[in-house]
Design a protein around this motif. Structure first.
Motif, PDB file in Angstrom:
ATOM      1  N   VAL A  80       0.735  -1.336  -0.019  1.00 14.53           N
ATOM      2  CA  VAL A  80      -0.081  -0.130   0.039  1.00 14.53           C
ATOM      3  C   VAL A  80       1.105   1.421   0.027  1.00 14.53           C
TER       4      VAL A  80
ATOM      5  N   TRP B 134       0.807  -3.426   9.730  1.00 11.12           N
ATOM      6  CA  TRP B 134       1.524  -2.748   8.904  1.00 11.12           C
ATOM      7  C   TRP B 134       3.038  -2.537   8.959  1.00 11.12           C
ATOM      8  N   GLY B 135       3.987  -2.483   8.015  1.00  8.38           N
ATOM      9  CA  GLY B 135       5.325  -1.815   8.509  1.00  8.38           C
ATOM     10  C   GLY B 135       5.500  -0.585   8.632  1.00  8.38           C
ATOM     11  N   GLN B 136       6.677  -0.083   9.052  1.00 10.18           N
ATOM     12  CA  GLN B 136       6.548   0.998   9.331  1.00 10.18           C
ATOM     13  C   GLN B 136       7.044   2.232   7.948  1.00 10.18           C
TER      14      GLN B 136
ATOM     15  N   PRO C 230      -4.162   6.376   1.967  1.00 13.27           N
ATOM     16  CA  PRO C 230      -3.737   5.180   1.342  1.00 13.27           C
ATOM     17  C   PRO C 230      -4.137   4.758   0.108  1.00 13.27           C
TER      18      PRO C 230
ATOM     19  N   GLN D 118       1.117   5.902   0.118  1.00 11.17           N
ATOM     20  CA  GLN D 118       0.647   6.598   0.651  1.00 11.17           C
ATOM     21  C   GLN D 118       1.575   7.935   0.398  1.00 11.17           C
TER      22      GLN D 118
ATOM     23  N   TYR E 260       4.231   0.895   2.032  1.00  9.10           N
ATOM     24  CA  TYR E 260       4.106  -0.006   3.366  1.00  9.10           C
ATOM     25  C   TYR E 260       3.604  -1.431   2.725  1.00  9.10           C
TER      26      TYR E 260
ATOM     27  N   PHE F 173      -6.629  -5.238   6.825  1.00 11.61           N
ATOM     28  CA  PHE F 173      -4.891  -4.891   7.049  1.00 11.61           C
ATOM     29  C   PHE F 173      -4.643  -4.826   8.615  1.00 11.61           C
ATOM     30  N   ASP F 174      -4.253  -5.997   9.234  1.00  7.93           N
ATOM     31  CA  ASP F 174      -4.400  -5.961  10.624  1.00  7.93           C
ATOM     32  C   ASP F 174      -2.959  -5.485  11.322  1.00  7.93           C
TER      33      ASP F 174
END
Lengths: 121, 110
Positions: A37, A111-113, A45, A39, A95, A108-109
């Protein structure tokens, strides 16, 4: 604890390529669909791509189809996004996100940074 | 232009109740469950509400989600200063065969 750590972002010229990676830990990676994803800061997003838990099925947003390729290495617990023919409008924070849920209800439970990709000359 | 429509801003005073709307169409909100994400400045979005009205562990019951037809809403009661941030709705779109999001609502606690 679920962890998703992206890497590979940076500054690239229009027409160039980048490969993003997302290292996963803390869960059984090969059981989950995974997504990319992006953004633009200050905007909502935008979904880019997703891949089945075993890598057999992939899908893309119209804006990147034929330009980006999603893949995964379940032995190494890594998700990839190969980005070719990059354009300035691809500039964003990217992400990786784990897709979870069941019975037709998914989200989407985790997410990366995020990793910043800047396409500019 | 985001597929789902949210008001760009919302505001309330501490203790008040505020509602953020999310409007879609029959191919997304109308036929799939809606999720809400909270994004603090400089961080990744975090799942706040899923399956229209379910809260992940750790999310206070001050947050409430609902859906009717092609619209969904996130309500926050007992507004607190820590709630001041950005909120996004998201769902699957059957026509686009992909995930879609709203443009986001910036909540200000006055």
């Amino acid at each position: 604890e679920v962890q998703l750590v992206e890497s590979g972002g940076g500054l690239v010229q229009p027409g160039g390529s980048l490969r993003l990676s997302c290292a996963a830990s803390g869960f059984t990676f090969n059981k989950y669909w995974m997504n990319w994803v992006r953004q633009v800061p200050g905007k909502g997003p935008v979904w880019v791509s997703r891949i089945h838990s075993d890598g057999s099925t992939t899908s893309y947003a119209d804006s990147v189809r034929g330009l980006f390729t999603i893949s995964r290495d379940n032995a190494k617990n890594i998700l990839y996004l190969q980005m070719d023919s990059l354009r300035p409008e691809d500039t964003a924070v990217y992400y990786c996100a784990r897709e979870a849920g069941g019975w037709g209800n998914y989200n989407f439970d985790n997410w990366g940074q995020g990793t910043l990709v800047t396409v500019s000359s | 232009q985001s597929v789902l429509t949210q008001p760009p801003s919302a505001s309330g005073t501490p203790g008040q109740r505020v509602t953020i709307s999310c409007s879609g169409s029959s191919s997304n909100v109308g036929s799939n469950s809606v999720n809400w994400y909270q994004q603090l400045p400089g961080t990744a979005p975090k799942l706040l509400m899923y399956n229209n009205n379910l809260r992940p562990s750790g999310v206070p019951d001050r947050f409430f989600g609902s859906k009717s037809g092609t619209s969904a809403s996130l309500a926050i009661s007992g507004l607190q200063s820590e709630d001041e941030t950005d909120y996004y709705c998201g769902t699957w779109d059957d026509r686009l065969n992909g995930w879609v999001f709203g443009g986001g609502t910036k909540l200000t606690v006055l």
